[in-house]
Design a protein around this motif. Structure first.
Motif, PDB file in Angstrom:
ATOM      1  N   SER B 127      41.276  49.058   3.043  1.00 54.00           N
ATOM      2  CA  SER B 127      40.769  47.833   2.529  1.00 54.00           C
ATOM      3  C   SER B 127      41.469  46.797   3.115  1.00 54.00           C
ATOM      4  O   SER B 127      42.836  46.938   3.337  1.00 54.00           O
ATOM      5  N   TYR B 129      42.643  43.020   2.727  1.00 56.21           N
ATOM      6  CA  TYR B 129      42.874  41.874   1.518  1.00 56.21           C
ATOM      7  C   TYR B 129      43.201  40.479   2.266  1.00 56.21           C
ATOM      8  O   TYR B 129      44.061  40.569   2.857  1.00 56.21           O
ATOM      9  N   VAL B 130      42.531  39.649   2.059  1.00 55.41           N
ATOM     10  CA  VAL B 130      42.756  38.179   2.460  1.00 55.41           C
ATOM     11  C   VAL B 130      42.983  37.274   1.066  1.00 55.41           C
ATOM     12  O   VAL B 130      42.232  37.121   0.436  1.00 55.41           O
ATOM     13  N   HIS B 136      37.421  34.660   1.625  1.00 56.88           N
ATOM     14  CA  HIS B 136      38.016  36.094   1.843  1.00 56.88           C
ATOM     15  C   HIS B 136      36.895  36.746   2.183  1.00 56.88           C
ATOM     16  O   HIS B 136      37.068  37.666   2.984  1.00 56.88           O
ATOM     17  N   MET B 137      35.816  36.839   1.534  1.00 51.15           N
ATOM     18  CA  MET B 137      34.682  37.571   1.768  1.00 51.15           C
ATOM     19  C   MET B 137      34.286  37.461   3.079  1.00 51.15           C
ATOM     20  O   MET B 137      33.683  38.572   3.999  1.00 51.15           O
ATOM     21  N   TYR B 141      33.804  40.432   5.538  1.00 54.60           N
ATOM     22  CA  TYR B 141      32.638  41.054   6.167  1.00 54.60           C
ATOM     23  C   TYR B 141      32.501  41.091   7.743  1.00 54.60           C
ATOM     24  O   TYR B 141      32.027  41.879   8.442  1.00 54.60           O
TER      25      TYR B 141
END
Lengths: 202, 202
Positions: B127, B129-130, B136-137, B141
């Motif tokens: 994963s 994480y931002v 962030h999504m 993506y």
């Protein structure tokens, strides 16, 4: 809100399959409240926090009762914008208004103060990630402050916080971190490692 | 920018200590470029991405050569506002201007296209994480789109993306995900699991 975990259990023994299958009975009580899918890397548990954390705790305590060095890793998430909502995840501990950080720390401490011990000592470390907000460090520091007063705080490490104590209190403290820190409707994840019976434990 | 990883190696065998100590020689080339600290849960590696990812790759390939089912977990971070800057982490792959997402995907694909194979097949999931940004999504993506074209994409799972292929390409793709997605100076973390020799692999 969608919530769940990808969990993996690592028994450091030639009989790792036996230890894992022997521990799976501990999930019995929780199975009907979770969606469960397994592949060669992890097992997905979809469900609300009040089921997820006790299920992980009981699974890990059962595996650790083998006496073998066992580690559980969990990638835990709630509120990911890319995940569909799911009725199985409905929980009184998610959503609701955002109350002040000090009140949430106090509520988290009160919740774990009543925890019944498991009798299994563990060490653990985890990271809390708060996304989609520019005050993420405030929430993370608030959570660390709760952990320091939790009775199972060991020390701060780079990238994570280390805990040590009874498995029930450690899983309880991690569960409280997950539900009470970060925005109630926000995208929150945890990266959790729990270890028992390590030959190199202090 | 501070960057590094907390890594753990789990050989599923009675001789887990022997497999771990036998694999540590693979870190030899990298030791002077990393700060390394070990406790009973994980080993901290502090250093730049171009050292971290090859070091983790070589350690894992060496452990997997035992033929035992081995798993490596890594909590990887860069740019955490709570971590001090460190000269050992200075890297040309971190910082700099934020270039368009499509250019970063193309650069990541070009980088892994030249990867020399290790000969060790692995499965992995991770994963990205931002933090500290409300887009962030978009970055996540964008990273998933790169992974889908990487040659080692297996499938999307809840909370993570699963890869499968040669260890060198898999670690390369994870490293590209770490350096090229999320703001160049942002707080980025990865939760990575890599598995070899699993009896339940598809």
């Amino acid at each position: 809100m969608f919530s769940g975990a990808q969990i993996s259990l690592y028994p450091m023994t030639d009989d790792f399959v036996g230890v894992i299958t022997g521990a799976l009975g501990a999930l019995g009580l929780y199975r009907e409240k979770l969606r469960i899918e397994t592949d060669d890397i992890s097992t997905l548990l979809v469900g609300p926090p009040e089921v997820l954390f006790p299920a992980m705790r009981d699974l890990f305590v059962a595996a650790s009762a083998s006496g073998k060095h066992c580690v559980l890793h969990a990638t835990i998430s709630r509120g990911c914008p890319g995940e569909p909502d799911d009725p199985i995840c409905v929980s009184p501990s998610l959503g609701g208004p955002r109350i002040p950080l000090d009140e949430r720390k106090a509520a988290a401490l009160a919740a774990i103060s009543e925890t019944a011990k498991s009798g299994q000592p563990v060490a653990a470390q985890f990271s809390l990630y708060v996304m989609g907000t520019d005050d993420h460090m405030d929430e993370i520091y608030g959570c660390i402050d709760f952990l320091k007063r939790s009775g199972v705080f060991d020390h701060s490490k780079h990238f994570c916080t280390k805990l040590r104590g009874d498995a029930a209190v450690v899983f309880g403290a991690i569960g409280e971190s997950f539900t009470r820190f970060g925005p109630p409707a926000g995208h929150i994840t945890l990266d959790v490692t729990v270890s028992a019976n390590s030959p190199s434990a202090a």
